[in-house]
Design a protein around this motif. Structure first.
Motif, PDB file in Angstrom:
ATOM      1  N   LEU A  50       0.825  -1.208   0.000  1.00  0.00           N
ATOM      2  CA  LEU A  50       0.000   0.000   0.000  1.00  0.00           C
ATOM      3  C   LEU A  50       0.861   1.260   0.000  1.00  0.00           C
ATOM      4  O   LEU A  50       1.692   1.453   0.894  1.00  0.00           O
ATOM      5  CB  LEU A  50      -0.884  -0.008   1.252  1.00  0.00           C
ATOM      6  CG  LEU A  50      -1.687   1.257   1.553  1.00  0.00           C
ATOM      7  CD1 LEU A  50      -2.712   1.539   0.457  1.00  0.00           C
ATOM      8  CD2 LEU A  50      -2.381   1.132   2.916  1.00  0.00           C
ATOM      9  N   LEU A  51       0.646   2.113  -0.982  1.00  0.00           N
ATOM     10  CA  LEU A  51       1.279   3.437  -0.993  1.00  0.00           C
ATOM     11  C   LEU A  51       0.209   4.507  -1.168  1.00  0.00           C
ATOM     12  O   LEU A  51      -0.860   4.255  -1.727  1.00  0.00           O
ATOM     13  CB  LEU A  51       2.307   3.538  -2.129  1.00  0.00           C
ATOM     14  CG  LEU A  51       3.575   2.679  -2.011  1.00  0.00           C
ATOM     15  CD1 LEU A  51       4.451   2.843  -3.251  1.00  0.00           C
ATOM     16  CD2 LEU A  51       4.367   3.052  -0.756  1.00  0.00           C
ATOM     17  N   CYS A  52       0.527   5.705  -0.661  1.00  0.00           N
ATOM     18  CA  CYS A  52      -0.395   6.832  -0.719  1.00  0.00           C
ATOM     19  C   CYS A  52       0.300   7.992  -1.436  1.00  0.00           C
ATOM     20  O   CYS A  52       1.450   8.306  -1.124  1.00  0.00           O
ATOM     21  CB  CYS A  52      -0.755   7.311   0.698  1.00  0.00           C
ATOM     22  SG  CYS A  52      -1.341   6.010   1.793  1.00  0.00           S
ATOM     23  N   ARG A  53      -0.401   8.625  -2.377  1.00  0.00           N
ATOM     24  CA  ARG A  53       0.172   9.797  -3.052  1.00  0.00           C
ATOM     25  C   ARG A  53      -0.239  11.041  -2.279  1.00  0.00           C
ATOM     26  O   ARG A  53      -1.422  11.307  -2.082  1.00  0.00           O
ATOM     27  CB  ARG A  53      -0.290   9.884  -4.507  1.00  0.00           C
ATOM     28  CG  ARG A  53       0.656  10.734  -5.350  1.00  0.00           C
ATOM     29  CD  ARG A  53       0.401  10.559  -6.826  1.00  0.00           C
ATOM     30  NE  ARG A  53      -0.905  11.094  -7.172  1.00  0.00           N
ATOM     31  CZ  ARG A  53      -1.629  10.716  -8.232  1.00  0.00           C
ATOM     32  NH1 ARG A  53      -1.165   9.791  -9.039  1.00  0.00           N
ATOM     33  NH2 ARG A  53      -2.812  11.249  -8.469  1.00  0.00           N
ATOM     34  N   ARG A  54       0.775  11.801  -1.841  1.00  0.00           N
ATOM     35  CA  ARG A  54       0.536  12.899  -0.917  1.00  0.00           C
ATOM     36  C   ARG A  54      -0.278  14.040  -1.549  1.00  0.00           C
ATOM     37  O   ARG A  54       0.058  14.508  -2.636  1.00  0.00           O
ATOM     38  CB  ARG A  54       1.858  13.460  -0.389  1.00  0.00           C
ATOM     39  CG  ARG A  54       2.596  12.478   0.502  1.00  0.00           C
ATOM     40  CD  ARG A  54       3.964  13.002   0.878  1.00  0.00           C
ATOM     41  NE  ARG A  54       3.897  14.242   1.616  1.00  0.00           N
ATOM     42  CZ  ARG A  54       3.712  14.333   2.933  1.00  0.00           C
ATOM     43  NH1 ARG A  54       3.586  13.227   3.649  1.00  0.00           N
ATOM     44  NH2 ARG A  54       3.671  15.507   3.517  1.00  0.00           N
ATOM     45  N   ALA A  55      -1.311  14.471  -0.834  1.00  0.00           N
ATOM     46  CA  ALA A  55      -2.125  15.604  -1.279  1.00  0.00           C
ATOM     47  C   ALA A  55      -1.674  16.879  -0.584  1.00  0.00           C
ATOM     48  O   ALA A  55      -2.270  17.937  -0.774  1.00  0.00           O
ATOM     49  CB  ALA A  55      -3.605  15.335  -0.978  1.00  0.00           C
ATOM     50  N   ILE A  56      -0.637  16.780   0.226  1.00  0.00           N
ATOM     51  CA  ILE A  56      -0.204  17.919   1.044  1.00  0.00           C
ATOM     52  C   ILE A  56       1.303  18.113   0.934  1.00  0.00           C
ATOM     53  O   ILE A  56       2.037  17.193   0.576  1.00  0.00           O
ATOM     54  CB  ILE A  56      -0.570  17.709   2.545  1.00  0.00           C
ATOM     55  CG1 ILE A  56      -0.016  16.355   3.033  1.00  0.00           C
ATOM     56  CG2 ILE A  56      -2.078  17.802   2.753  1.00  0.00           C
ATOM     57  CD1 ILE A  56      -0.195  16.112   4.517  1.00  0.00           C
ATOM     58  N   ALA A  57       1.725  19.348   1.237  1.00  0.00           N
ATOM     59  CA  ALA A  57       3.163  19.642   1.280  1.00  0.00           C
ATOM     60  C   ALA A  57       3.740  19.028   2.548  1.00  0.00           C
ATOM     61  O   ALA A  57       3.010  18.864   3.524  1.00  0.00           O
ATOM     62  CB  ALA A  57       3.387  21.147   1.278  1.00  0.00           C
ATOM     63  N   GLU A  59      -8.114  12.487   3.438  1.00  0.00           N
ATOM     64  CA  GLU A  59      -7.912  13.912   3.131  1.00  0.00           C
ATOM     65  C   GLU A  59      -6.488  14.255   2.702  1.00  0.00           C
ATOM     66  O   GLU A  59      -6.277  15.173   1.930  1.00  0.00           O
ATOM     67  CB  GLU A  59      -8.237  14.763   4.373  1.00  0.00           C
ATOM     68  CG  GLU A  59      -9.700  15.081   4.538  1.00  0.00           C
ATOM     69  CD  GLU A  59      -9.923  16.095   5.655  1.00  0.00           C
ATOM     70  OE1 GLU A  59      -8.945  16.777   6.051  1.00  0.00           O
ATOM     71  OE2 GLU A  59     -11.058  16.197   6.130  1.00  0.00           O
ATOM     72  N   GLU A  60      -5.518  13.528   3.260  1.00  0.00           N
ATOM     73  CA  GLU A  60      -4.135  13.887   2.987  1.00  0.00           C
ATOM     74  C   GLU A  60      -3.536  13.134   1.801  1.00  0.00           C
ATOM     75  O   GLU A  60      -2.364  13.280   1.503  1.00  0.00           O
ATOM     76  CB  GLU A  60      -3.287  13.654   4.240  1.00  0.00           C
ATOM     77  CG  GLU A  60      -3.724  14.555   5.383  1.00  0.00           C
ATOM     78  CD  GLU A  60      -2.913  14.355   6.656  1.00  0.00           C
ATOM     79  OE1 GLU A  60      -1.841  13.760   6.592  1.00  0.00           O
ATOM     80  OE2 GLU A  60      -3.387  14.804   7.714  1.00  0.00           O
ATOM     81  N   SER A  61      -4.385  12.318   1.140  1.00  0.00           N
ATOM     82  CA  SER A  61      -3.907  11.523   0.002  1.00  0.00           C
ATOM     83  C   SER A  61      -4.662  11.904  -1.271  1.00  0.00           C
ATOM     84  O   SER A  61      -5.892  12.020  -1.268  1.00  0.00           O
ATOM     85  CB  SER A  61      -4.120  10.020   0.264  1.00  0.00           C
ATOM     86  OG  SER A  61      -3.534   9.625   1.496  1.00  0.00           O
ATOM     87  N   GLU A  62      -3.913  12.073  -2.373  1.00  0.00           N
ATOM     88  CA  GLU A  62      -4.546  12.283  -3.687  1.00  0.00           C
ATOM     89  C   GLU A  62      -5.019  10.960  -4.255  1.00  0.00           C
ATOM     90  O   GLU A  62      -5.970  10.910  -5.026  1.00  0.00           O
ATOM     91  CB  GLU A  62      -3.528  12.841  -4.687  1.00  0.00           C
ATOM     92  CG  GLU A  62      -3.140  14.269  -4.468  1.00  0.00           C
ATOM     93  CD  GLU A  62      -2.092  14.723  -5.487  1.00  0.00           C
ATOM     94  OE1 GLU A  62      -1.536  13.864  -6.215  1.00  0.00           O
ATOM     95  OE2 GLU A  62      -1.836  15.933  -5.537  1.00  0.00           O
ATOM     96  N   ALA A  63      -4.291   9.902  -3.920  1.00  0.00           N
ATOM     97  CA  ALA A  63      -4.593   8.574  -4.438  1.00  0.00           C
ATOM     98  C   ALA A  63      -3.957   7.543  -3.528  1.00  0.00           C
ATOM     99  O   ALA A  63      -3.014   7.856  -2.787  1.00  0.00           O
ATOM    100  CB  ALA A  63      -4.030   8.421  -5.851  1.00  0.00           C
ATOM    101  N   VAL A  64      -4.486   6.354  -3.547  1.00  0.00           N
ATOM    102  CA  VAL A  64      -3.852   5.223  -2.847  1.00  0.00           C
ATOM    103  C   VAL A  64      -3.803   4.066  -3.828  1.00  0.00           C
ATOM    104  O   VAL A  64      -4.651   3.962  -4.720  1.00  0.00           O
ATOM    105  CB  VAL A  64      -4.613   4.819  -1.563  1.00  0.00           C
ATOM    106  CG1 VAL A  64      -4.476   5.892  -0.501  1.00  0.00           C
ATOM    107  CG2 VAL A  64      -6.090   4.554  -1.843  1.00  0.00           C
ATOM    108  N   ALA A  65      -2.793   3.221  -3.690  1.00  0.00           N
ATOM    109  CA  ALA A  65      -2.655   2.118  -4.649  1.00  0.00           C
ATOM    110  C   ALA A  65      -1.874   0.975  -4.031  1.00  0.00           C
ATOM    111  O   ALA A  65      -1.137   1.168  -3.056  1.00  0.00           O
ATOM    112  CB  ALA A  65      -1.946   2.612  -5.913  1.00  0.00           C
TER     113      ALA A  65
END
Lengths: 204, 204
Positions: free
Chosen positions: A65-72, A141-147
């Motif tokens: 599982l990885l998360c693409r960050r939606a935040i700085a 909220e803090e992720s643009e995407a998860v995969a």
């Protein structure tokens, strides 16, 4: 959860979180042996302490599982579910909470995979090895995407932080091992760390 | 090192460390989702975070280094060299520093013996397994005495904190094992912890 910073957040409550307030003067309190930050307005002593980050390398079958960050910082880059340990929380509970918040996923923790030290930013990271209870994941909220990535597909060029590299490689190194020594910083950690001086400043 | 507490220490610097000052009002800052302590005088937001304690079970041949506490809490009881991790310090460096400060001893760290969670007081303890570089030990400011105990002589009735019990037993459990899984709280940790509600309030 990202925390507003003193002097950086806008707030409706006058005086809270405004610039130039709070402990900002260095002095050695009586009975102490180190300079601490004190507030010249109210005299409060602020003990800055290292922060604990908790997270997980969580797999569904062979995929991680990885998360693409939606935040700085490092928005748009991939990271593990991880974040600051909260008060009155165990590290394992914190790793479960962060995975729930950032990836909508429930995990079963298997072992303490690694303890990483990042003294430049006074951070201790406790990263667990875990299994996803189901492949149902959804960005918080803090992720643009998860995969879910299999090992051959991990987007190495787009990984957010050096310690995420370390954790993924450590996960792979002990794959299939029921008992292993908890991993630590790789020998070349300093080199890696100094190549990317600003990526860790705000935690994972 | 013990740290003076806000509102508890006496100081020559007016206003520093006095009672009734600093963050003492609970409010949820903008963009946050938890109540934090804020200062009604200056608006500073105080993020309280869990603290990291680092320490060592250090042995010379078969004997284990213990320190008799010269400070509250649990003055006169035996403990391991341990204390709060400082900023910009690795956990291993912190364990070496505490052993030097409290027992005048130099250690060589071998493995991460245990990670204990004490969520009631928001503490994470990282305890290393280590060898003393020599049997030369001497009490530091926070120790009344230091001694090397073989397993049969450990003063179990006079051990300062539950987590010292855990660490000693974990050390014994993995004695002779080069590779082992880092230990955690024992299954009966909650019971032990609740029997001695006040012993951990000020750290090790």
């Amino acid at each position: 959860m990202e925390k507003p910073e003193n002097g950086k957040s806008k707030t409706g409550q006058p005086g809270i979180g405004q610039p130039g307030i709070g402990p900002r003067m260095r002095a050695i309190p009586d009975g102490d042996n180190r300079a601490r930050l004190v507030c010249p307005d109210c005299g409060f002593i602020k003990y800055d302490n290292p922060l604990v980050v908790v997270g997980a390398v969580a797999a569904w079958e062979d995929r991680i599982l990885l998360c693409r960050r939606a935040i700085a910082p490092r928005r748009g880059y991939w990271t593990l579910p991880a974040g600051y340990l909260e008060l009155h929380e165990t590290a394992a509970d914190g790793a479960r909470r962060e995975t729930r918040e950032e990836a909508g996923a429930e995990i079963e923790i298997d072992a303490l995979l690694a303890v990483y030290n990042i003294p430049r930013i006074s951070q201790i990271q406790l990263i667990y090895r875990a299994r996803l209870r189901s492949p149902d994941i959804a960005p918080g909220e803090e992720s643009e995407a998860v995969a879910l990535y299999d090992w051959a597909s991990i987007p190495w060029a787009d990984i957010a932080f050096p310690s995420v590299h370390w954790a993924l490689k450590d996960f792979q190194a002990v794959r299939g091992q029921r008992i292993f020594a908890t991993r630590g910083n790789p020998p070349d950690a300093q080199a890696l760390d100094s190549q990317t001086p600003d990526t860790h400043t705000d935690g994972l």
